[in-house]
Design an enzyme around this catalytic site. Sequence first.
Site, PDB file in Angstrom:
ATOM      1  N   SER A 144      42.814  42.019  43.678  1.00 26.80           N
ATOM      2  CA  SER A 144      43.554  40.825  43.285  1.00 26.80           C
ATOM      3  C   SER A 144      44.981  40.959  43.794  1.00 26.80           C
ATOM      4  O   SER A 144      45.435  42.063  44.123  1.00 26.80           O
ATOM      5  CB  SER A 144      43.572  40.699  41.758  1.00 26.80           C
ATOM      6  OG  SER A 144      44.495  39.715  41.315  1.00 26.80           O
ATOM      7  N   TYR A 157      44.244  43.486  33.197  1.00 24.13           N
ATOM      8  CA  TYR A 157      43.719  42.987  34.471  1.00 24.13           C
ATOM      9  C   TYR A 157      44.420  43.659  35.650  1.00 24.13           C
ATOM     10  O   TYR A 157      43.772  44.136  36.591  1.00 24.13           O
ATOM     11  CB  TYR A 157      43.892  41.475  34.535  1.00 24.13           C
ATOM     12  CG  TYR A 157      43.297  40.830  35.765  1.00 24.13           C
ATOM     13  CD1 TYR A 157      41.928  40.595  35.856  1.00 24.13           C
ATOM     14  CD2 TYR A 157      44.094  40.440  36.838  1.00 24.13           C
ATOM     15  CE1 TYR A 157      41.368  39.999  36.974  1.00 24.13           C
ATOM     16  CE2 TYR A 157      43.550  39.846  37.958  1.00 24.13           C
ATOM     17  CZ  TYR A 157      42.193  39.627  38.022  1.00 24.13           C
ATOM     18  OH  TYR A 157      41.646  39.033  39.141  1.00 24.13           O
TER      19      TYR A 157
END
Length: 256
Positions: A144, A157
Amino acid sequence: MSLFDLAGRCALITGGNGGIGLGIAKGLAGAGAQVLIAGRDRAKNAAALAELIAGGGEAQAIEVDVTTEGFAEAMLAEAEARLGGIDILVNNAGISIAKRPEELTEADWRSVIDTNLTSVFLASKAAYPGFKARGGGKIINIGSMYSLFGAWYSAAYSASKGGVVQITKSLATAWAEDNIQVNAILPGWIDTAMTARIRARLEGFDKAIAQRTPAGRWGTPDDFAGTAVFLAGHASDFVTGAQIVVDGGYAVQGSV
């Protein structure tokens, strides 16, 4: 040898029933690969499978929850039974829990880490013997932009996706001698069901991201097809341990 032809090759994609995973599945199927999508939602699996087949792809689906004990061995055994083994593994399954760090519970933390990071290790480890026996293979891990950045709402995350980059490097160095290339794709802001929840909650967020992105728009799952085909094919045989950012220039944009 065609650098981007995946005919005769088999790909397993976790979380391949929607979003970026489905975009990658379409790309690999379009390049000739047999695709096996693994997801925990039976209805989503069926819808994704119908879409892949309607597009001319050769595809199958299996129900897999990457947080369950023994999932990796069972998943690879199923891939062996159905496809005779795999040449390409895409570790895409992922979740996000948006909370301030002090609000995250231990259960929240473990859920995100287990889904986004531990599953990458376990699936890759389970795939390794088959890759070695077949003379090589490709692993594509989905990180990401939060592998690079931090945000108040993304402690778990970001930690998980930062870990994806580091395990990618470690597996790449460990398995290069076995002709296994391990690389990561780092998506930016992409129009998916996961980001739709944020866009709906924060007024003006949609427009702000598009303005902040040099390409002038949000990404789509289809934007990952080409990068995935490159990393899955012979074109990337001397590329390993790399991280390719797919974000329309978001990460390199200076002040606006």
